[in-house]
Design an enzyme around this catalytic site. Sequence first.
Site: not given
Ligand code: NOJ
Length: 564
Positions: A176, A178, A206, A208, A212, A215, A250, A315
């Site tokens: 993943q 950035d 939301r 996510d 972050y 940087e 978040e 989750h």
């Molecule tokens: C936050 C999400 O809630 C989580 O499930 C995910 O793994 C991370 N962000 C990274 O994408």
Amino acid sequence: MKKIASTSDPLWYKDAIIYELHVRAFADSNNDGIGDLPGLMSRLEYLKDLGITCIWLLPFFPSPLRDDGYDISNYTDVHPAYGTLGDFKAFLDAAHLRGLQVMIELVVNHTSDQHPWFKAARQAPPGSAERNMYVWSDSEEKYKDARIIFTDTEKSNWTWDDTAKAYYWHRFFSHQPDLNYDSPLVMEEMLKAMRFWLDMGVDALRLDAIPYLCERDGTSCENLPETHAAVKTLRSAIDAGYANRLILAEANQWPADVRPYFGDGDECQMAFHFPLMPRIYMALRQEDRLPITDIMAQTPPIPDNCQWALFLRNHDELTLEMVTNDERDYMYFAYSADPRMRINVGIRRRLAPLVDNNRRRIELLNSLLLSFPGTPILYYGDEIGMGDNIYLGDRNGVRTPMQWTSDRNAGFSKCDPARLYLPVVMDPIYGYQVVNVEAQLSDQSSLLHWTRNMIALRKLFQVFGRGTLTFLNPSNRKILAYLRELNQGDGFRETVLCVANLSRFAQPVTLDLADYAGCEPVEMLGYVRFPTVTRDPYVLTLAPYSFIWLELQVASAVEEMPVD
Ligand code: NOJ
Ligand code: CA
């Protein structure tokens, strides 16, 4: 002309009850073992009857699904296993028709390494606009003050890319990368993705992993001013083109570091209260209100148009990042006897198993969720007390199929059980034969009915979503007592006294309610009149793990009510 959301109240999120679910986990319409949008649509009546007002969908976009969809390879489409864009639109319209709002994910921080942007970036010449959509370095030394989040899987925030002949930056899994918010192209693309869904009519997003985004060397690379500038850009684009939409931050941070994500009311309208959540569990286990009152005292005031998002479970693992080392040790000791229950910096269990399936403790925790200042978020399945499966990898143990009936595959799918995306929970306590919607609908004393009643009650009183919070200070610390008050100045006034017994034994409490002398308390679930408040200490006795909500009515309002 601004495009208006499905509701005309700009502050709708303050009164909302949010229900978090994964399309994959909810209902499978074509029996391929994977939940899908038509399946979800067929369950909208269930959600409407439960009383929730907003559905939060976990990521449903094209993705290699190595992080359950948070690894996106196309921001403006639907994963074929879940349906089509047309199916999404049909779901959105059907939800709106029932008066339900819809929140989706905008995964702003990173993409999948399979996203065309990353595939192009690793091939593109260093310094080019394409390359710069991600964060590259020749050495792993850069940004070394940034912590690692997925401590169980990642050893570094840098991964070497042999095609690019450089390291790329990632705060989560190494697949993943950035995005680089120093590149104008990134913001341009993110705005495009955002507008795509808002134009379609999505009510809320939301954001996510928002701390972050940017940087800088010599910093923790979290909550930087440049990151806040990026959030403000997203927000002003929303305000320019749309009305009554919501963005939810978040940001798994301490309250003082989350506060700036509200800005002056010009960043996110809502943010999760991460530090409160583990302290609710701690207070329960220690039978002491201090962890809760302490963190609330550290919670700064937020702008009028803003709101905290509250949750008991979600989750992910029950995160223990925002607690002290001692508190973390205590939480591991108290709530994760088996090491398999732990992952990263947290505990991967559902609500019911966390409290040993104790109905009174489940109800008590939910009563706090529904009466603390903020908007409550329920995690799918917790309304029926679903269990988890700690033998599944990653956080999959809390992501198993919704348990609808005692039929094959819990009524989730008619496929061969071996084909299910994850096995249904089958143990003798939480298994679908025992814990399922159908059984609980036909049982008036089920947790499902209880949850439905509590949601309905909460919705009758705006004070819960919009009022102030004042803790009382009774000498018995096993009792948590607080007042919620809303005075809108136009004669509309609501005052609710909430009292919770955190102990496994009955507890007495005397409350100083002198300021409310003359008020007539009415127990809100049963509409039962309690003795009038006087200037003397007000005495209550609470059964183990019980709670009571009393509306403090001014005397005249209850004159007609009979007293036994
Ligand atoms: C936050 C999400 O809630 C989580 O499930 C995910 O793994 C991370 N962000 C990274 O994408
Ligand atoms: Ca399916």
